[in-house]
Design a protein around this motif. Sequence first.
Motif, PDB file in Angstrom:
ATOM      1  N   GLU A   1      45.063  62.562  45.349  1.00  9.61           N
ATOM      2  CA  GLU A   1      44.633  61.286  45.935  1.00  9.61           C
ATOM      3  C   GLU A   1      45.206  60.098  45.162  1.00  9.61           C
ATOM      4  OE1 GLU A   1      43.034  60.675  48.838  1.00  9.61           O
ATOM      5  OE2 GLU A   1      43.304  62.816  49.136  1.00  9.61           O
ATOM      6  N   ALA A   2      45.239  60.211  43.840  1.00 10.09           N
ATOM      7  CA  ALA A   2      45.793  59.134  43.015  1.00 10.09           C
ATOM      8  C   ALA A   2      47.270  58.923  43.346  1.00 10.09           C
ATOM      9  CB  ALA A   2      45.626  59.466  41.540  1.00 10.09           C
TER      10      ALA A   2
ATOM     11  N   ALA B   1      40.467  54.770  26.421  1.00  2.18           N
ATOM     12  CA  ALA B   1      41.632  55.596  26.747  1.00  2.18           C
ATOM     13  C   ALA B   1      42.848  54.690  26.868  1.00  2.18           C
ATOM     14  CB  ALA B   1      41.424  56.348  28.054  1.00  2.18           C
ATOM     15  N   LEU B   2      43.987  55.232  26.540  1.00  8.08           N
ATOM     16  CA  LEU B   2      45.255  54.564  26.775  1.00  8.08           C
ATOM     17  C   LEU B   2      45.753  55.126  28.095  1.00  8.08           C
ATOM     18  CD1 LEU B   2      47.416  52.648  25.589  1.00  8.08           C
ATOM     19  CD2 LEU B   2      48.528  54.682  24.654  1.00  8.08           C
ATOM     20  N   VAL B   3      46.032  54.232  29.042  1.00  2.00           N
ATOM     21  CA  VAL B   3      46.472  54.679  30.365  1.00  2.00           C
ATOM     22  C   VAL B   3      47.778  54.012  30.744  1.00  2.00           C
ATOM     23  CG1 VAL B   3      44.108  55.106  31.137  1.00  2.00           C
ATOM     24  CG2 VAL B   3      45.168  52.904  31.646  1.00  2.00           C
ATOM     25  N   ASN B   4      48.513  54.681  31.631  1.00  2.00           N
ATOM     26  CA  ASN B   4      49.736  54.113  32.169  1.00  2.00           C
ATOM     27  C   ASN B   4      49.406  53.521  33.532  1.00  2.00           C
ATOM     28  OD1 ASN B   4      52.202  54.216  33.987  1.00  2.00           O
ATOM     29  ND2 ASN B   4      53.080  54.501  31.954  1.00  2.00           N
ATOM     30  N   PHE B   5      49.646  52.230  33.631  1.00  2.00           N
ATOM     31  CA  PHE B   5      49.346  51.484  34.848  1.00  2.00           C
ATOM     32  C   PHE B   5      50.613  50.756  35.266  1.00  2.00           C
ATOM     33  CE2 PHE B   5      48.044  47.124  36.209  1.00  2.00           C
ATOM     34  CZ  PHE B   5      47.655  47.460  37.482  1.00  2.00           C
TER      35      PHE B   5
ATOM     36  N   ALA C   1      45.409  54.886  37.536  1.00  3.16           N
ATOM     37  CA  ALA C   1      46.166  54.865  36.288  1.00  3.16           C
ATOM     38  C   ALA C   1      46.059  56.250  35.661  1.00  3.16           C
ATOM     39  CB  ALA C   1      45.611  53.814  35.337  1.00  3.16           C
ATOM     40  N   GLN C   2      47.114  56.679  34.975  1.00  2.00           N
ATOM     41  CA  GLN C   2      47.123  58.012  34.373  1.00  2.00           C
ATOM     42  C   GLN C   2      46.780  57.928  32.889  1.00  2.00           C
ATOM     43  OE1 GLN C   2      50.821  60.227  34.498  1.00  2.00           O
ATOM     44  NE2 GLN C   2      49.678  62.140  34.596  1.00  2.00           N
TER      45      GLN C   2
ATOM     46  N   GLY D   1      39.745  46.359  33.586  1.00  2.00           N
ATOM     47  CA  GLY D   1      39.789  46.929  32.244  1.00  2.00           C
ATOM     48  C   GLY D   1      38.863  48.105  32.012  1.00  2.00           C
ATOM     49  N   CYS D   2      38.209  48.571  33.070  1.00  2.00           N
ATOM     50  CA  CYS D   2      37.278  49.702  32.949  1.00  2.00           C
ATOM     51  C   CYS D   2      37.657  50.823  33.902  1.00  2.00           C
ATOM     52  CB  CYS D   2      35.853  49.267  33.288  1.00  2.00           C
ATOM     53  SG  CYS D   2      35.178  48.067  32.164  1.00  2.00           S
ATOM     54  N   ALA D   3      37.538  52.047  33.407  1.00  2.00           N
ATOM     55  CA  ALA D   3      37.687  53.212  34.270  1.00  2.00           C
ATOM     56  C   ALA D   3      36.367  53.349  35.017  1.00  2.00           C
ATOM     57  CB  ALA D   3      37.956  54.455  33.434  1.00  2.00           C
ATOM     58  N   ILE D   4      36.415  53.275  36.340  1.00  2.00           N
ATOM     59  CA  ILE D   4      35.166  53.340  37.102  1.00  2.00           C
ATOM     60  C   ILE D   4      34.972  54.678  37.805  1.00  2.00           C
ATOM     61  CG2 ILE D   4      34.937  50.852  37.382  1.00  2.00           C
ATOM     62  CD1 ILE D   4      36.058  51.148  40.225  1.00  2.00           C
ATOM     63  N   GLU D   5      36.016  55.497  37.829  1.00  2.00           N
ATOM     64  CA  GLU D   5      35.908  56.793  38.499  1.00  2.00           C
ATOM     65  C   GLU D   5      37.093  57.663  38.101  1.00  2.00           C
ATOM     66  OE1 GLU D   5      35.975  58.407  43.124  1.00  2.00           O
ATOM     67  OE2 GLU D   5      35.588  56.304  42.725  1.00  2.00           O
ATOM     68  N   LYS D   6      36.845  58.957  37.957  1.00  6.53           N
ATOM     69  CA  LYS D   6      37.931  59.913  37.731  1.00  6.53           C
ATOM     70  C   LYS D   6      38.453  60.311  39.105  1.00  6.53           C
ATOM     71  CE  LYS D   6      38.820  64.263  35.354  1.00  6.53           C
ATOM     72  NZ  LYS D   6      38.218  65.280  34.485  1.00  6.53           N
ATOM     73  N   LEU D   7      39.785  60.318  39.259  1.00  2.18           N
ATOM     74  CA  LEU D   7      40.396  60.608  40.551  1.00  2.18           C
ATOM     75  C   LEU D   7      41.058  61.976  40.586  1.00  2.18           C
ATOM     76  CD1 LEU D   7      42.257  57.266  41.333  1.00  2.18           C
ATOM     77  CD2 LEU D   7      40.132  58.075  42.335  1.00  2.18           C
TER      78      LEU D   7
END
Length: 72
Positions: A57-58, A17-21, A7-8, A47-53
């Motif tokens: 790769e994303a 964070a607000l993300v676009n999914f 998600a960005q 609902g959790c960010a578990i890693e920065k990509l």
Amino acid sequence: MCIAVPAQVIKVTENKALVNFGGVNIKVDTSLVDVLNIGDYILLHAGCAIEKLNKKEAQKTLELFEHILKDE
């Protein structure tokens, strides 16, 4: 089976964070991830960010998901 998806990041506050999914904007918890900036990609799970990509790769993963959905 569980799945995590890229998600960005659109907006960052303290540990949220607000993300676009997939075209939908959602708020996620970012407590597990170091510094995030607008435009970064995260791996989103439950609902959790578990890693920065890495952006490359994303985007590659998102293309794979898109390909899978087209083949259904």
